[in-house]
Design a protein around this motif. Structure first.
Motif, PDB file in Angstrom:
ATOM      1  N   HIS A 265      -2.272  -3.950  -5.383  1.00 29.30           N
ATOM      2  CA  HIS A 265      -1.151  -4.524  -4.647  1.00 29.30           C
ATOM      3  C   HIS A 265      -0.200  -3.452  -4.112  1.00 29.30           C
TER       4      HIS A 265
ATOM      5  N   SER B 214      -1.771  -2.457  -0.849  1.00 26.91           N
ATOM      6  CA  SER B 214      -1.492  -3.482   0.168  1.00 26.91           C
ATOM      7  C   SER B 214      -0.048  -3.375   0.659  1.00 26.91           C
ATOM      8  N   PHE B 215       0.874  -3.214  -0.274  1.00 26.25           N
ATOM      9  CA  PHE B 215       2.292  -3.104   0.059  1.00 26.25           C
ATOM     10  C   PHE B 215       2.531  -1.912   0.987  1.00 26.25           C
TER      11      PHE B 215
ATOM     12  N   CYS C  83       2.403  -6.805 -12.910  1.00 28.25           N
ATOM     13  CA  CYS C  83       2.469  -6.695 -11.452  1.00 28.25           C
ATOM     14  C   CYS C  83       3.314  -7.837 -10.890  1.00 28.25           C
TER      15      CYS C  83
ATOM     16  N   GLU D 136       3.226  -8.929  -7.993  1.00 27.89           N
ATOM     17  CA  GLU D 136       2.457  -9.676  -6.990  1.00 27.89           C
ATOM     18  C   GLU D 136       1.467 -10.648  -7.628  1.00 27.89           C
ATOM     19  N   CYS D 137       0.680 -10.155  -8.577  1.00 27.31           N
ATOM     20  CA  CYS D 137      -0.396 -10.988  -9.135  1.00 27.31           C
ATOM     21  C   CYS D 137      -0.171 -11.419 -10.575  1.00 27.31           C
TER      22      CYS D 137
ATOM     23  N   ARG E 239       3.902  -2.725  -9.407  1.00 27.09           N
ATOM     24  CA  ARG E 239       2.716  -3.353  -8.839  1.00 27.09           C
ATOM     25  C   ARG E 239       1.474  -2.654  -9.377  1.00 27.09           C
TER      26      ARG E 239
END
Length: 129
Positions: free
Chosen positions: A112, A115-116, A88, A90-91, A108
């Motif tokens: 995430h 969220s995106f 991912c 993001e994380c 992702r």
């Protein structure tokens, strides 16, 4: 990257990109054929013009979706090249294999991605009718 064969992933993503471009080409060819078969605008009923406008808007919207899918495919191909595919962005956690099987261009994790997409919906809310 988990237990993924980069060549197999690259081939799958490139195949999807090829299919996407073929679909785009077919759509354009069909649209051009429909326009060539029309007679002069003068003899058209106003409802025909409305239908044509609607069809053109649908085609343009489809192009936007195809452009976005192509961007995601390119982003995933870049991740394959960088050796980060399956992680991912993001994380940094591993993206579940089932997600990558269903959506090979995913960059992702599901959390995430939600969220995106939620942030995108807030930034670009649908117009009121």
């Amino acid at each position: 990257m988990a237990d993924y064969d980069p060549e197999q992933i690259r081939a799958r993503l490139e195949q999807r990109a090829t299919e996407l471009e073929q679909t785009r080409s077919d759509m354009r060819r069909e649209g051009e054929g429909a326009r060539e078969g029309e007679l002069a605008d003068v003899d058209q009923h106003p409802a025909d013009s409305g239908t044509e406008t609607h069809d053109e808007e649908v085609d343009r919207t489809t192009e936007v979706f195809m452009d976005e899918e192509r961007r995601r495919i390119d982003e995933a191909l870049h991740a394959v090249e960088q050796g980060t595919y399956g992680t991912c962005i993001e994380c940094g956690q591993a993206i579940p294999p089932a997600r990558l099987e269903a959506v090979p261009e995913a960059v992702r994790c599901i959390e995430h991605q939600r969220s995106f997409e939620g942030e995108h919906r807030q930034a670009y809310p649908p117009s009121s009718r």
